[in-house]
Every structure is written in structure tokens, then in C-alpha cells.
Design a protein around this motif. Structure first.
Motif, mmCIF file in Angstrom:
data_model
loop_
_atom_site.group_PDB
_atom_site.id
_atom_site.type_symbol
_atom_site.label_atom_id
_atom_site.label_comp_id
_atom_site.label_asym_id
_atom_site.label_seq_id
_atom_site.Cartn_x
_atom_site.Cartn_y
_atom_site.Cartn_z
ATOM 1 N N ALA A 114 39.846 44.716 44.589
ATOM 2 C CA ALA A 114 38.094 45.452 44.665
ATOM 3 C C ALA A 114 38.911 47.493 44.289
ATOM 4 C CB ALA A 114 37.719 45.225 45.706
ATOM 5 N N TYR A 115 39.916 47.252 45.197
ATOM 6 C CA TYR A 115 39.886 49.173 45.606
ATOM 7 C C TYR A 115 40.464 49.621 43.968
ATOM 8 C CZ TYR A 115 42.630 53.254 47.101
ATOM 9 O OH TYR A 115 42.962 54.828 47.296
ATOM 10 N N VAL A 116 41.237 49.396 43.298
ATOM 11 C CA VAL A 116 41.826 49.532 42.215
ATOM 12 C C VAL A 116 40.817 49.176 41.194
ATOM 13 C CG1 VAL A 116 43.641 48.745 40.053
ATOM 14 C CG2 VAL A 116 43.973 48.507 42.637
ATOM 15 N N PHE A 117 40.282 48.452 40.744
ATOM 16 C CA PHE A 117 39.054 48.327 40.191
ATOM 17 C C PHE A 117 38.153 49.440 40.519
ATOM 18 C CE2 PHE A 117 40.366 43.796 38.802
ATOM 19 C CZ PHE A 117 39.157 43.888 36.954
ATOM 20 N N PHE A 118 37.817 50.207 41.260
ATOM 21 C CA PHE A 118 36.766 50.598 42.158
ATOM 22 C C PHE A 118 37.625 52.228 41.413
ATOM 23 C CE2 PHE A 118 35.334 53.326 45.638
ATOM 24 C CZ PHE A 118 34.495 53.772 45.711
ATOM 25 N N GLU B 76 31.159 54.131 50.318
ATOM 26 C CA GLU B 76 30.592 53.706 48.261
ATOM 27 C C GLU B 76 31.351 52.669 48.179
ATOM 28 O OE1 GLU B 76 28.859 57.225 49.121
ATOM 29 O OE2 GLU B 76 30.807 57.153 49.052
ATOM 30 N N PHE B 77 33.053 52.451 48.763
ATOM 31 C CA PHE B 77 34.214 51.413 48.157
ATOM 32 C C PHE B 77 33.219 49.915 49.130
ATOM 33 C CE2 PHE B 77 37.647 49.021 49.516
ATOM 34 C CZ PHE B 77 38.304 48.516 49.070
ATOM 35 N N LEU B 78 33.221 50.639 50.108
ATOM 36 C CA LEU B 78 32.781 48.878 51.162
ATOM 37 C C LEU B 78 31.112 48.466 50.632
ATOM 38 C CD1 LEU B 78 32.732 50.332 54.499
ATOM 39 C CD2 LEU B 78 34.236 49.202 53.164
ATOM 40 N N ILE B 79 30.728 49.436 49.835
ATOM 41 C CA ILE B 79 29.305 48.989 49.395
ATOM 42 C C ILE B 79 30.329 47.790 48.116
ATOM 43 C CG2 ILE B 79 26.805 49.211 47.980
ATOM 44 C CD1 ILE B 79 27.222 51.835 50.343
ATOM 45 N N TYR B 80 31.116 48.918 47.216
ATOM 46 C CA TYR B 80 30.946 48.102 46.220
ATOM 47 C C TYR B 80 31.560 46.993 46.520
ATOM 48 C CZ TYR B 80 33.928 47.827 42.627
ATOM 49 O OH TYR B 80 35.062 47.775 40.445
ATOM 50 N N PHE B 81 32.581 46.414 47.578
ATOM 51 C CA PHE B 81 33.172 45.379 48.025
ATOM 52 C C PHE B 81 32.431 44.194 48.246
ATOM 53 C CE2 PHE B 81 35.723 42.946 50.833
ATOM 54 C CZ PHE B 81 36.544 42.261 50.155
ATOM 55 N N PHE B 82 31.715 44.864 48.901
ATOM 56 C CA PHE B 82 30.711 43.762 49.689
ATOM 57 C C PHE B 82 29.687 43.225 49.265
ATOM 58 C CE2 PHE B 82 32.787 45.373 53.476
ATOM 59 C CZ PHE B 82 33.073 44.142 53.644
ATOM 60 N N GLU C 86 30.762 43.896 43.279
ATOM 61 C CA GLU C 86 31.072 44.649 41.849
ATOM 62 C C GLU C 86 32.045 44.792 41.296
ATOM 63 O OE1 GLU C 86 28.488 48.015 42.053
ATOM 64 O OE2 GLU C 86 27.460 47.642 43.507
ATOM 65 N N TYR C 87 33.258 43.922 41.865
ATOM 66 C CA TYR C 87 34.569 44.465 40.646
ATOM 67 C C TYR C 87 34.559 42.598 40.022
ATOM 68 C CZ TYR C 87 35.404 41.224 45.028
ATOM 69 O OH TYR C 87 35.153 40.765 46.155
ATOM 70 N N ILE C 88 33.639 42.090 40.288
ATOM 71 C CA ILE C 88 33.641 40.957 39.117
ATOM 72 C C ILE C 88 33.325 41.443 37.937
ATOM 73 C CG2 ILE C 88 33.235 38.502 39.119
ATOM 74 C CD1 ILE C 88 32.497 38.289 41.756
ATOM 75 N N SER C 89 31.810 41.812 37.624
ATOM 76 C CA SER C 89 31.637 42.345 36.871
ATOM 77 C C SER C 89 32.350 43.411 36.316
ATOM 78 C CB SER C 89 29.985 43.142 36.941
ATOM 79 O OG SER C 89 30.271 43.989 38.003
ATOM 80 N N SER C 90 33.301 44.404 37.033
ATOM 81 C CA SER C 90 34.354 45.618 36.484
ATOM 82 C C SER C 90 35.362 44.012 35.477
ATOM 83 C CB SER C 90 34.859 46.136 37.108
ATOM 84 O OG SER C 90 33.567 47.055 37.726
#
Length: 343
Positions: free
Chosen positions: A139-143, A159-165, A168-172
Motif C-alpha cells: 500500500a505504501y509503494v502504491f501510495f 493521508e497514507f492511513l486513510i489510503y490504506f484503511f 484504495e491500493y487495490i484500485s491502484s
């Protein structure tokens, strides 16, 4: 007998270091052809590349159920990266820092250390916890790679925590896979993949050198630990940790001499994040990692403490000064002295 084992140990270390060097070069070349920014390359590919020795050594140790080597290697490397590598870089030349190093990557590094400490309170890193580590790293790498436009450059820890939980990394990941499959169908961000053969071949051969080097390096580390009657954790935290941190040391000192403090510090912070989330994650997936008392009560708290000290130094006038570099080196030397006395 001892001379022969020492020679094999040193040859294994050479394969580790040189193999990781070529890995970094080929990975950087591939990333450049994919159109990835230089900063993100430094924080991810170069950081992961210089952590390849830790990865190979930890996996080799995990396959031999040598948990002391695994934990000692990772925790010791993270402490050495800050105390020895960043410290020496700042002594050579003051390292300029930026607010993003603190609010995003620095906090992620501290979060990784604290999460690791919480996970090992029961004296074991389980397979499920290891899998969670790998998920966070992905998730961090995609972020870093995908979300700059979405968050208008405000790529901070919150923003990273929001992105992870929000997962959103699945769509990325889906977008990146479609990009690779369909070439330029998704826009200019999909780059040409021509001329990759040589780089990929170098990448594969360097990985092979690292794997072979790790096998003998770890095997002989265990041999010397048994020969000297020293606990595996002590050997892992000192000998193995410093040996596998040599790529970070070389890359960072080279960057410091050229006045490229951002690359130097980004490499270390990225490596520390990769060491916990990626390398401990893979090691724990192979076999649950047992935690010794010295790791729980001493080395891991020291890793957290020196991480906090680094973040404080980053924020002081947004520069790591020479005296701060000397403080980090002195801290690391004191840590080694106490550790060896405990051993």
C-alpha cells in the motif's frame, strides 16, 4: 578450519554487497524507462535494492529457523542505518531535509517500528502479522507511485492511513496491471518497455549472486556464533546487521559527498521501512519468528528511540548538522558497547 570458514563468510558478504549494487543499478534503469520520478526511485527501488542483503540474509536465516539472526539483522540494521550511516553522512556534510521527510516517510518509519514492537509483545511474529506487514508495504509503494495528483502533493502520514484503511491500493494495482497489459491505453503514464532485456538479465543475475551470498554469509555467521558461544541475536545485531548495511553505507556516503542529502536520507528511511514491512514480512511468512528477551526489552526500544531522535534532528532548522551526526554515531557506539557487554 576457522580460516576456511572466515574466507567463505567474507566471499558471501562480497556477493551480497556487489550483487545488491548491480540490482540497484538495473532496477533504477528499469524504473527510469517506466517514467518513474527520481525521488520515488530513491525512496522505493534504491531503498529496497540496498535492503536486498537483509532480505536474502533474513530469508536464509528463517529457512534455518534462526530467529535470532532474523530479528537481530533487521533491528540491528535499522539502528545502524540511522546511527552509523546517517551519522557519518552528516559528519561529512550537513544533510538538508524537507518537511515531507518528517510528515510522511519519517512517521511511516516510526509507525513501522512501533507496530513491530506491539506485534512482538507476545514473543512471536506470527504468519498473519507478517502478511499484514507485506500488505502495508504494498500500500505504501502504491501510495507513493500513484496518489500524488489525488492528494495534490500532500502525501502525509494521515493521508497514507486513510489510503490504506480504505483499501484504495487495490484500485491502484488494477490500474497499473491494465496499464502494463494495454500499453498506452490508459494515457502517457504507461511507458514503453523496449530495451529491458539487458536490465532484466542483470536484475536476475544480481539476485542470484545475492541469494548465494546470503546462504553462505548467514551459515557462517551461525557457525561463528556457536564457535564463540555468542547468542544468535547478538551476532545478528552486530556482525550480520553491519555487513548487510554496507550497501546503505556506500550509497549514503556517496550521496553525502555529492551534497545530495535528500537521496542519502531518503535511502535510509526507505530502507528502514522496507526492512520491517517487507523483509520481516517475508521472513515471517516462511516461518513464525520467535522473539528473544533482549530484542523485546533492549534492541527494539533502542530502534524506536533512535528513530525518534532522527525525526527530531530532521525538524531542527530542516538540516541534520555535523554535531547531530556525531551524536548519532556516539549513540550507535554506546549501543554496541552495552549490547556486547550484555552478550
Amino acid at each position: 578450519m576457522i580460516a576456511e570458514n572466515l574466507l567463505i563468510f567474507l566471499l558471501g558478504l562480497v556477493l551480497l554487497v556487489k550483487g545488491s549494487d548491480y540490482f540497484v543499478k538495473s532496477a533504477s534503469a528499469i524504473a527510469e524507462k517506466l517514467g518513474v520520478s527520481e525521488f520515488v526511485i530513491g525512496l522505493t527501488l534504491v531503498a529496497v535494492g540496498t535492503s536486498i542483503p537483509e532480505l536474502a540474509s533474513s530469508i536464509a536465516a528463517s529457512l534455518q529457523h534462526a530467529s535470532g539472526i532474523v530479528i537481530g539483522n533487521i533491528v540491528g540494521s535499522n539502528i545502524a542505518n540511522i546511527g552509523l550511516v546517517v551519522g557519518l553522512a552528516a559528519v561529512i556534510s550537513p544533510v538538508k531535509t524537507e518537511i515531507e521527510m518528517l510528515r510522511r516517510d519519517g512517521y511511516v518509519m516510526l509507525f513501522a517500528s512501533l507496530l513491530f514492537f506491539v506485534f512482538i509483545l507476545n514473543r512471536e511474529l506470527s504468519i498473519l502479522e507478517a502478511a499484514f506487514f507485506i500488505l502495508v508495504f504494498i500500500a505504501y509503494v502504491f501510495f507513493l507511485f500513484e496518489e500524488a495528483e489525488k492528494y495534490e502533493g500532500k502525501l502525509h502520514f494521515k493521508e497514507f492511513l486513510i489510503y490504506f484503511f480504505k483499501c484504495e491500493y487495490i484500485s491502484s494495482a488494477r490500474e497499473k496491471i491494465n496499464c502494463i497489459k494495454n500499453g498506452n491505453a490508459n494515457g502517457e503514464n504507461c511507458q514503453s518497455r523496449e530495451g529491458f532485456t539487458k536490465d532484466i538479465l542483470t536484475l536476475v543475475l544480481s539476485c542470484g549472486a545475492v541469494i548465494i551470498g546470503a546462504k553462505y554469509f548467514v551459515g557462517k555467521s551461525i557457525f561463528f556464533a556457536e564457535l564463540l558461544g555468542v547468542p544468535e541475536t547478538i551476532i545478528g545485531t552486530t556482525l550480520v546487521a553491519v555487513g548487510t548495511s554496507l550497501p546503505e553505507l556506500v550509497v549514503t556516503l556517496s550521496a553525502a559527498k555529492q551534497g545530495l542529502g535528500n537521496i542519502a536520507l531518503g535511502n535510509v528511511i526507505g530502507s528502514n521501512i522496507a526492512n520491517i514491512f517487507l523483509i520481516l514480512g517475508f521472513s515471517g511468512l516462511i516461518y513464525p519468528v520467535a522473539i528473544e528477551q533482549i530484542s523485546l526489552l533492549f534492541t527494539t526500544p533502542v530502534m524506536i528511540l533512535i528513530s525518534i531522535i532522527l525525526l527530531v534532528f530532521i525538524s531542527t532548522d530542516w538540516e541534520i548538522k555535523r554535531w547531530e551526526g556525531m551524536t548519532l554515531v556516539a549513540f550507535y557506539a554506546s549501543f554496541l558497547i552495552v549490547l556486547l557487554r550484555m552478550g
